[in-house]
Design an enzyme around this catalytic site. Structure first.
Site, mmCIF file in Angstrom:
data_model
loop_
_atom_site.group_PDB
_atom_site.id
_atom_site.type_symbol
_atom_site.label_atom_id
_atom_site.label_comp_id
_atom_site.label_asym_id
_atom_site.label_seq_id
_atom_site.Cartn_x
_atom_site.Cartn_y
_atom_site.Cartn_z
ATOM 1 N N LYS A 1 -5.049 -7.115 -5.817
ATOM 2 C CA LYS A 1 -4.149 -8.238 -6.081
ATOM 3 C C LYS A 1 -2.759 -8.059 -5.446
ATOM 4 O O LYS A 1 -2.470 -7.016 -4.885
ATOM 5 C CB LYS A 1 -4.035 -8.451 -7.595
ATOM 6 C CG LYS A 1 -5.374 -8.815 -8.243
ATOM 7 C CD LYS A 1 -5.947 -10.098 -7.655
ATOM 8 C CE LYS A 1 -7.093 -10.673 -8.444
ATOM 9 N NZ LYS A 1 -8.401 -10.032 -8.174
HETATM 10 C C1 LIG Z 1 -9.417 -15.965 -10.152
HETATM 11 C C2 LIG Z 1 -9.635 -14.688 -10.892
HETATM 12 N N1 LIG Z 1 -9.556 -14.699 -12.231
HETATM 13 C C3 LIG Z 1 -9.727 -13.579 -12.964
HETATM 14 C C4 LIG Z 1 -10.000 -12.377 -12.350
HETATM 15 C C5 LIG Z 1 -10.208 -11.160 -13.200
HETATM 16 O O1 LIG Z 1 -9.190 -10.236 -13.021
HETATM 17 P P1 LIG Z 1 -9.331 -8.766 -13.634
HETATM 18 O O2 LIG Z 1 -10.176 -7.979 -12.714
HETATM 19 O O3 LIG Z 1 -7.907 -8.252 -13.695
HETATM 20 O O4 LIG Z 1 -9.914 -8.907 -14.983
HETATM 21 C C6 LIG Z 1 -10.085 -12.310 -10.957
HETATM 22 C C7 LIG Z 1 -10.371 -11.037 -10.296
HETATM 23 O O5 LIG Z 1 -10.713 -10.934 -9.168
HETATM 24 C C8 LIG Z 1 -9.899 -13.503 -10.211
HETATM 25 O O6 LIG Z 1 -9.975 -13.502 -8.869
#
Ligand SMILES: Cc1ncc(COP(=O)(O)O)c(C=O)c1O
Length: 393
Positions: A191
Site C-alpha cells: 500500500k
Molecule cells: C480495496 C481493498 N480493500 C481492503 C483490502 C484489505 O486490506 P488488508 O490486507 O489491510 O486487510 C485491500 C487489500 O488489498 C484492498 O485492496
C-alpha cells in the site's frame, strides 16, 4: 525522463510492487524490540495521534488490517443477519467478506468508467434491508463521495469508506478519513504506506470510536498499556465479545516513519504516473486512468485498460509477454461476482455487472511505486510499447 529508441531488455525482474523501508523505520523497530514493548503500547498511541492529525480526524484506532477495520466498523454499526451492505464488485474480497462474516449479505454493484462504485447501481441496490454502503477509493483516487453521501444520508444509511488504496488522498480539499461514519485504511505491504500488515480506523464520531476501540481488543475496558504500566491497574471488564485486532508497537514503529514519508511517496508516484501518461497518451491500444476534478490521485495503482480489439493477444497473454520482458504486472481486480463463493452464495451473474465485465478483460496494473527508478519506469514504457508493436491487430 526520456526513452531511447531501442532499449535493451531488462536483465532483472521488476516486481509489480515493492515497499520502501528506510533506515528510520529499521531503527524504530529495533528500538521497540529492545524496549520490551512488543504489543500495543506507546508507539501505537503515537502512531494513532499522528495519523489522526494527518487526516484531521478526532479519533484514529490502529488495528491489524483494513479487513479488521471494516469488520469492526460494521460490527459497531450493528450490521448482522438479515442486513444488506452494498459493495462494489471491482474490489478485493476483503470488502465483501467482512459483511459475510457478520452473517449479512454483501450486495455487489457495478462500477463506473473510473473503476469506482456506480451511483446508479447503488441506487438500484438499496432495499429496506440496506444497513451500510462501502465505497472503495479505487487505485488511490476518491470516488464521487459527496453524491454517494447525499444519496445515503437521504435514506439514513451509514457509509463506511474503504480507502485501502488511498492513504493521503484528498477529496474537495479534505483528506480522506472523516467524510463518513468510519474509514478503514490498509497498511499492507503493497500500500501507499506500510506496517507489513496493519490498518487504521478513523472517525469524528466519538461514541462510535469508543465502541470500535473496545471491539479491537476483546471488548476489554483496559488495553495492555493501561494494565501493565506503572500507574496501571490489573482490573478490567469485558463489556462485549470483541476481537483480537489490535496493532503491535513493532508495526506502529514502521507506521510512524512511513507516515512521515507518505507525501514524498505520493509525489514520487505522481512523477512516475506522469511519465506513463506522457508515454502512452497517444497510444490507441491503451486507455489510461484519468485524474478527476476535486480530488488528487495518489496513484496506488496505474490501471490501464487494453483496447483488446486492436490487439492480437488478450490481457493474460499481454501480462505474460511483459513477464518475459522481466516486467511484473497485475490485475485489480477479478470482480467479486466472478468468484465461485459470491456466485453460489448470492446468485451473482456476470450480466448484472456490464461495466466491470467489460473492464475486467482489459484491466492491467503497471508497476508503480516510489522505490522504482526513472530507468525502471523507462523499462516499463519500452516493454509495453514493444508488446503492442509485436501484437497489433
Ligand atoms: C480495496 C481493498 N480493500 C481492503 C483490502 C484489505 O486490506 P488488508 O490486507 O489491510 O486487510 C485491500 C487489500 O488489498 C484492498 O485492496
Amino acid at each position: 525522463m526520456s526513452s531511447p529508441a531501442v532499449r535493451p531488455p531488462r536483465s532483472v525482474f521488476l516486481p509489480y510492487c515493492q515497499p520502501w523501508i528506510g533506515e528510520e523505520e529499521i531503527q524504530e523497530v529495533v528500538d521497540s524490540l529492545r524496549s520490551g514493548w512488543l504489543t500495543s503500547g506507546p508507539k501505537v498511541k503515537r502512531f494513532e495521534e499522528e495519523f489522526a492529525a494527518y487526516v484531521d480526524a478526532r479519533q484514529a484506532i490502529a488495528v491489524s488490517s483494513c479487513t479488521a477495520a471494516l469488520h469492526i466498523a460494521l460490527t459497531a454499526l450493528d450490521v448482522g443477519p438479515g442486513d444488506e451492505v452494498i459493495v462494489p464488485t471491482l474490489t478485493f474480497c476483503a470488502t465483501a467478506n467482512v459483511v459475510a462474516h457478520l452473517g449479512a449479505r454483501p450486495v455487489l454493484v457495478d462500477v463506473d468508467e473510473h473503476h469506482q462504485i456506480s451511483l446508479a447501481a447503488v441506487q438500484q441496490g438499496i432495499t429496506p434491508r440496506t444497513k451500510a454502503i462501502i465505497p472503495v477509493h479505487f487505485g488511490g483516487q476518491a470516488c464521487d463521495l459527496d453524491e454517494l453521501l447525499a444519496l445515503a444520508a437521504a435514506r439514513g444509511i451509514p457509509v463506511v469508506e474503504d480507502p485501502a488504496h488511498a492513504a493521503g488522498c484528498q477529496y474537495k480539499g479534505r483528506k480522506i478519513g472523516t467524510h463518513s461514519s468510519a474509514v478503514g485504511f490498509s497498511f499492507y505491504a503493497t500500500k501507499n504506506m506500510t506496517t507489513g500488515e496493519g490498518g487504521m480506523i478513523t472517525t469524528n464520531d466519538q461514541r462510535l470510536a469508543a465502541r470500535m476501540r473496545l471491539l479491537s481488543l476483546h471488548g476489554m475496558s483496559r488495553d495492555a498499556r493501561k494494565r501493565f504500566t506503572e500507574g496501571g491497574s490489573w482490573y478490567y471488564e469485558v463489556v462485549e465479545p470483541g476481537y483480537k485486532d489490535n496493532m503491535t508497537d513493532i508495526q506502529a514503529a514502521l507506521g510512524i516513519h512511513q507516515l512521515r514519508r507518505l507525501e514524498e511517496f505520493i509525489r514520487r508516484r505522481g512523477q512516475i504516473a506522469a511519465r506513463y501518461h506522457e508515454a502512452f497518451s497517444a497510444t490507441p491500444e491503451l486507455w489510461l486512468p484519468r485524474e478527476r476534478p476535486g480530488r488528487n490521485h495518489t496513484y496506488h495503482l496505474y490501471p490501464v485498460q487494453l483496447v483488446v480489439e486492436r490487439l492480437k493477444i488478450d490481457r493474460a497473454q499481454f501480462i505474460d509477454c511483459l513477464r518475459q520482458a522481466n516486467i511484473g504486472a497485475s490485475v485489480h481486480f477479478i470482480p467479486l461476482h466472478r468468484h465461485p463463493f459470491y456466485q453460489k452464495a448470492y446468485g451473482c451473474r456476470p450480466e448484472q455487472f456490464p461495466v466491470a465485465e467489460d473492464m475486467y478483460k482489459r484491466l492491467m496494473s503497471l508497476p508503480l511505486y516510489p522505490k522504482m527508478s526513472d530507468s525502471d519506469a523507462e523499462d516499463v514504457v519500452a516493454a509495453v510499447r514493444e508488446v503492442i508493436a509485436a501484437h497489433r491487430a
